[in-house]
Design a protein around this motif. Structure first.
Motif, PDB file in Angstrom:
ATOM      1  N   THR A  67       0.840  -1.187   0.000  1.00  0.00           N
ATOM      2  CA  THR A  67       0.000   0.000   0.000  1.00  0.00           C
ATOM      3  C   THR A  67       0.878   1.240   0.000  1.00  0.00           C
ATOM      4  OG1 THR A  67      -1.678  -1.185   1.218  1.00  0.00           O
ATOM      5  CG2 THR A  67      -1.819   1.207   1.247  1.00  0.00           C
ATOM      6  N   SER A  68       0.599   2.123  -0.907  1.00  0.00           N
ATOM      7  CA  SER A  68       1.346   3.369  -1.014  1.00  0.00           C
ATOM      8  C   SER A  68       0.969   4.298   0.131  1.00  0.00           C
ATOM      9  CB  SER A  68       1.007   4.040  -2.350  1.00  0.00           C
ATOM     10  OG  SER A  68       1.361   5.392  -2.326  1.00  0.00           O
ATOM     11  N   PRO A  69       1.950   5.079   0.634  1.00  0.00           N
ATOM     12  CA  PRO A  69       1.608   6.042   1.680  1.00  0.00           C
ATOM     13  C   PRO A  69       0.645   7.108   1.162  1.00  0.00           C
ATOM     14  CG  PRO A  69       3.918   6.237   1.051  1.00  0.00           C
ATOM     15  CD  PRO A  69       3.351   5.065   0.317  1.00  0.00           C
ATOM     16  N   GLU A  70       0.474   7.184  -0.149  1.00  0.00           N
ATOM     17  CA  GLU A  70      -0.453   8.143  -0.745  1.00  0.00           C
ATOM     18  C   GLU A  70      -1.830   7.540  -0.962  1.00  0.00           C
ATOM     19  OE1 GLU A  70       0.312  11.387  -1.104  1.00  0.00           O
ATOM     20  OE2 GLU A  70       2.171  10.809  -0.137  1.00  0.00           O
ATOM     21  N   ASP A  71      -2.035   6.286  -0.562  1.00  0.00           N
ATOM     22  CA  ASP A  71      -3.315   5.625  -0.717  1.00  0.00           C
ATOM     23  C   ASP A  71      -4.366   6.391   0.094  1.00  0.00           C
ATOM     24  OD1 ASP A  71      -5.137   3.451  -1.373  1.00  0.00           O
ATOM     25  OD2 ASP A  71      -4.923   2.855   0.727  1.00  0.00           O
ATOM     26  N   PRO A  72      -5.430   6.889  -0.556  1.00  0.00           N
ATOM     27  CA  PRO A  72      -6.421   7.700   0.160  1.00  0.00           C
ATOM     28  C   PRO A  72      -7.076   6.984   1.339  1.00  0.00           C
ATOM     29  CG  PRO A  72      -6.777   7.823  -2.216  1.00  0.00           C
ATOM     30  CD  PRO A  72      -5.715   6.789  -1.982  1.00  0.00           C
ATOM     31  N   GLU A 114      -5.758   4.582   3.265  1.00  0.00           N
ATOM     32  CA  GLU A 114      -4.789   4.525   4.373  1.00  0.00           C
ATOM     33  C   GLU A 114      -4.615   5.894   5.027  1.00  0.00           C
ATOM     34  OE1 GLU A 114      -3.212   1.990   5.987  1.00  0.00           O
ATOM     35  OE2 GLU A 114      -4.600   0.792   4.816  1.00  0.00           O
ATOM     36  N   LYS A 115      -4.583   6.943   4.223  1.00  0.00           N
ATOM     37  CA  LYS A 115      -4.470   8.302   4.771  1.00  0.00           C
ATOM     38  C   LYS A 115      -5.700   8.639   5.609  1.00  0.00           C
ATOM     39  CE  LYS A 115      -2.816  11.635   2.266  1.00  0.00           C
ATOM     40  NZ  LYS A 115      -2.559  12.559   1.158  1.00  0.00           N
ATOM     41  N   GLU A 121      -5.575   6.750   8.919  1.00  0.00           N
ATOM     42  CA  GLU A 121      -4.613   7.398   9.817  1.00  0.00           C
ATOM     43  C   GLU A 121      -5.189   8.686  10.400  1.00  0.00           C
ATOM     44  OE1 GLU A 121      -1.649   8.118  12.290  1.00  0.00           O
ATOM     45  OE2 GLU A 121      -1.993   6.232  11.225  1.00  0.00           O
ATOM     46  N   LYS A 122      -5.893   9.446   9.584  1.00  0.00           N
ATOM     47  CA  LYS A 122      -6.538  10.676  10.063  1.00  0.00           C
ATOM     48  C   LYS A 122      -7.550  10.344  11.156  1.00  0.00           C
ATOM     49  CE  LYS A 122      -7.755  13.769   7.038  1.00  0.00           C
ATOM     50  NZ  LYS A 122      -8.490  14.530   5.986  1.00  0.00           N
TER      51      LYS A 122
END
Length: 157
Positions: A12-17, A19-20, A23-24
């Protein structure tokens, strides 16, 4: 020259919406591991511990902050928190849920709300659309899933 060792295409990319967003939501709810802090911030217990009557799992005990209830989906201010009763009587924060009122949403939108490709479930009984997000206890059924298959109401007082 760059050499990449151990990289996989399925990471999973750290830019994956999604995952973001997760985290938020974790950052926004971290302070609510202590249910007393949630209560001080306006959350109230909405129902007793809720178990799946048709299979395994539960959602635990939902706490709702009615002051946050509007048609805005804001992961920084979730309207619902889920707690699992523990053997020692404590409550463990296991998830959160953004919700919007059914009637108000349906007046302005033709489709149900969705987030990260997941359509919110329609709760006619409470007049809400919601999306259960299991961010504090891993769920074998997935982070975004209606029931958490490893939550129990066994220790409800």
């Amino acid at each position: 020259m760059f050499i990449f060792i151990g990289c996989k295409d399925d990471v999973t990319s750290p830019e994956d919406p999604e995952e973001k967003g997760i985290e938020k939501l974790r950052q926004a709810t971290d302070r609510y591991h202590d249910v007393e802090v949630a209560i001080e911030d306006g959350f109230v217990q909405a129902d007793p511990c809720v178990e799946n009557q048709e299979g395994s799992g539960a959602i635990g005990i939902p706490y709702v902050n009615m002051d946050r209830l509007d048609t805005t989906i804001d992961l920084n201010k979730p309207e619902v928190l889920f707690y699992e009763p523990q053997q020692d009587g404590d409550l463990r924060l296991v998830g959160a849920e953004p919700v919007v009122p059914l009637e108000a949403w349906d007046e302005k939108e033709s489709d149900p709300p969705s987030l990260f490709g997941h359509e919110f479930h329609r709760n006619e009984a409470d007049g809400l659309y919601g999306l259960h997000m299991w961010i504090w206890k891993e769920n074998p059924a997935g982070t975004i899933s209606f029931w958490h298959t490893d939550i129990s109401c066994e220790y409800t007082e």
